[in-house]
Design an enzyme around this catalytic site. Structure first.
Site, PDB file in Angstrom:
ATOM      1  N   CYS A   4      -8.587  71.639 -27.725  1.00 19.71           N
ATOM      2  CA  CYS A   4      -8.965  72.244 -28.999  1.00 19.71           C
ATOM      3  C   CYS A   4      -9.656  73.573 -28.721  1.00 19.71           C
ATOM      4  CB  CYS A   4      -9.890  71.321 -29.782  1.00 19.71           C
ATOM      5  SG  CYS A   4     -10.578  72.057 -31.271  1.00 19.71           S
TER       6      CYS A   4
ATOM      7  N   CYS B  28     -16.511  49.231 -38.954  1.00 20.96           N
ATOM      8  CA  CYS B  28     -16.453  50.567 -38.365  1.00 20.96           C
ATOM      9  C   CYS B  28     -17.688  50.842 -37.515  1.00 20.96           C
ATOM     10  CB  CYS B  28     -16.320  51.621 -39.463  1.00 20.96           C
ATOM     11  SG  CYS B  28     -17.688  51.659 -40.633  1.00 20.96           S
TER      12      CYS B  28
ATOM     13  N   GLU C 208     -15.897  45.226 -55.363  1.00 23.59           N
ATOM     14  CA  GLU C 208     -16.258  46.558 -54.881  1.00 23.59           C
ATOM     15  C   GLU C 208     -17.190  47.204 -55.907  1.00 23.59           C
ATOM     16  OE1 GLU C 208     -16.868  50.001 -53.327  1.00 23.59           O
ATOM     17  OE2 GLU C 208     -15.548  48.681 -52.175  1.00 23.59           O
TER      18      GLU C 208
ATOM     19  N   CYS D 294     -15.991  66.618 -32.469  1.00 19.16           N
ATOM     20  CA  CYS D 294     -15.259  65.635 -31.652  1.00 19.16           C
ATOM     21  C   CYS D 294     -15.889  65.607 -30.262  1.00 19.16           C
ATOM     22  CB  CYS D 294     -13.782  66.009 -31.568  1.00 19.16           C
ATOM     23  SG  CYS D 294     -12.936  65.979 -33.154  1.00 19.16           S
TER      24      CYS D 294
ATOM     25  N   CYS E 207      -7.629  73.179 -37.371  1.00 19.62           N
ATOM     26  CA  CYS E 207      -8.108  71.995 -36.644  1.00 19.62           C
ATOM     27  C   CYS E 207      -6.942  71.061 -36.346  1.00 19.62           C
ATOM     28  CB  CYS E 207      -9.163  71.263 -37.474  1.00 19.62           C
ATOM     29  SG  CYS E 207      -9.666  69.671 -36.784  1.00 19.62           S
TER      30      CYS E 207
ATOM     31  N   ASN F 152     -15.276  44.083 -45.390  1.00 22.06           N
ATOM     32  CA  ASN F 152     -15.017  45.405 -44.816  1.00 22.06           C
ATOM     33  C   ASN F 152     -16.144  46.333 -45.261  1.00 22.06           C
ATOM     34  OD1 ASN F 152     -13.784  47.606 -43.579  1.00 22.06           O
ATOM     35  ND2 ASN F 152     -12.473  48.028 -45.332  1.00 22.06           N
TER      36      ASN F 152
ATOM     37  N   GLN G  91      -9.038  54.624 -45.851  1.00 23.43           N
ATOM     38  CA  GLN G  91      -9.173  54.828 -44.416  1.00 23.43           C
ATOM     39  C   GLN G  91      -8.600  56.183 -44.010  1.00 23.43           C
ATOM     40  OE1 GLN G  91     -10.878  52.977 -42.502  1.00 23.43           O
ATOM     41  NE2 GLN G  91     -10.839  50.868 -43.226  1.00 23.43           N
TER      42      GLN G  91
ATOM     43  N   CYS H 134     -17.015  74.369 -32.686  1.00 26.45           N
ATOM     44  CA  CYS H 134     -17.106  73.057 -33.333  1.00 26.45           C
ATOM     45  C   CYS H 134     -17.217  72.004 -32.245  1.00 26.45           C
ATOM     46  CB  CYS H 134     -15.874  72.794 -34.203  1.00 26.45           C
ATOM     47  SG  CYS H 134     -15.847  71.123 -34.923  1.00 26.45           S
TER      48      CYS H 134
END
Length: 371
Positions: free
Chosen positions: A3, A330, A259, A14, A85, A303, A209, A11
């Site tokens: 990148c 997650c 939810e 990541c 990106c 979830n 997601q 940046c």
């Protein structure tokens, strides 16, 4: 993956950029196994494309109305343009210059954080698996809405894949992505997200997601586990737009999705109606409050957000008659805490799904069985 933004230190979002992908997967697997222990039988990690995997761009808008920049803020609060990106697929990247040109044409001043002036704070762009787009303009006030409406036909002509356009109002000076009020500007209210031959409808303020191929694998694996234990009743807590619930639905199975987001529930109800899924019901509400007020089903899917399900819901599930729990997480650290609070439910199968390559983050799916 290489990148140019990362190499130039423009940046650093990541944090694992440039590391061999095999090493990334191995380190993530070692991390989750250290947290969950040797108990579950581990499936092979599900790999993601290293680049072009994001279906959503959250772009901070800086610069000027004449020359807007779409990207992030650096540590000093200056804008960094990230239109190229590599995490975005080329088809999504192609929309950014068109949107920047629209901002200039409609004369929408980017919000200046230091001066607290201007209007346009963020551009949120979501792409469906079919290549259709949803664009949301996050504004400080309604002042530019008339101009956006006036020039919207030109934007729709320039982006033929654009289906849903809205304005989100964020009047407060806060470090958040969006506000509570949404103003739809197109007849279409939802973006159709086809996953595993199931159409999931996404409204502007609904969660989906980030990585569609990995989300598809997540739903497939959960469906396989649920089919294996054949429950007659299922809860899908923190159900979002109904991905898990609609995947595990069956004519002889009662499924309830819960939810807090009213927008997400409206999306899920539309998807269920289109599929004639008469045994699937969706309600807006708090997952823990719903569980505490009802008798548990045969199987519960959870979830939750990164914080996990918490002690109250974990304690309820541990003491409930539910024989199985499918936990999609997650954040493996909060998952480990929740598992400690559910000693009567033993993890028997687990899989790491690499939802976020080039970062330390990942998704882990676990099947729990009552001891």
């Amino acid at each position: 993956m290489r990148c140019a933004y990362f190499d130039a230190e423009r940046c650093r979002s990541c944090t694992w950029m440039g590391r061999p992908y095999g090493d990334q997967l191995a380190d993530k697997q070692a991390h989750v196994e250290a947290l969950l222990g040797a108990g579950p039988q581990w499936l092979e990690p599900f790999e993601s494309p290293e680049s072009g995997y994001r279906n959503k761009a959250k772009m901070v808008v800086t610069g000027t109305a004449a020359e807007p920049m779409l990207g992030i803020l650096d540590a000093a609060g200056h804008g960094v343009d990230l239109r190229e990106c590599g995490l975005y697929p080329p088809s999504l990247q192609a929309a950014f210059p068109v949107l920047a040109a629209f901002v200039a044409h409609a004369n929408i001043a980017p919000y200046d954080i230091a001066a607290r002036t201007g209007e346009l704070k963020n551009l949120l762009v979501t792409q469906s698996p079919d290549g259709e787009l949803m664009v949301r303009f996050v504004l400080r006030s309604q002042e530019p809405v008339t101009r956006i409406r006036k020039h919207l036909p030109a934007l729709l002509d320039a982006l033929p894949s654009l289906r849903v356009v809205s304005v989100n109002l964020l009047p407060d000076h806060k470090a958040v992505l969006e506000g509570e009020r949404e103003i739809l500007l197109t007849p279409a209210e939802t973006l159709r997200m086809r996953v595993n031959d199931i159409d999931l409808h996404l409204r502007p303020q609904s969660f989906f997601q980030t990585n569609t191929p990995v989300a598809a694998a997540l739903y497939r694996q959960a469906t396989q586990w649920v089919s294996g234990v054949a429950p007659s009743s299922v809860w899908d807590l923190y159900c979002g737009v109904g991905g898990f619930a609609l995947h595990v639905a069956a004519p002889d199975r009662d499924v309830v999705g819960i939810e807090t987001s009213v927008e997400a529930i409206a999306s899920a109800q539309l998807s269920a109606a289109e599929r004639h899924a008469d045994h699937v019901r969706f309600e807006a509400g708090d997952a823990t409050a719903f569980a505490l007020a009802h008798g548990a089903p045969d199987l519960v899917i959870v979830n939750p957000p990164r914080r996990g399900i918490g002690a109250r819901l974990a304690g309820y599930l541990d003491a409930s008659p539910a024989n199985h729990v499918v936990y999609s997480s997650c954040n493996a650290e909060s998952l480990a805490r929740d598992l400690d609070a559910m000693p009567s439910l033993r993890p028997v199968h687990a899989q790491l799904l690499d939802m976020f390559p080039q970062t330390t983050h990942y998704e882990v799916l676990t099947l729990l069985e009552r001891v």
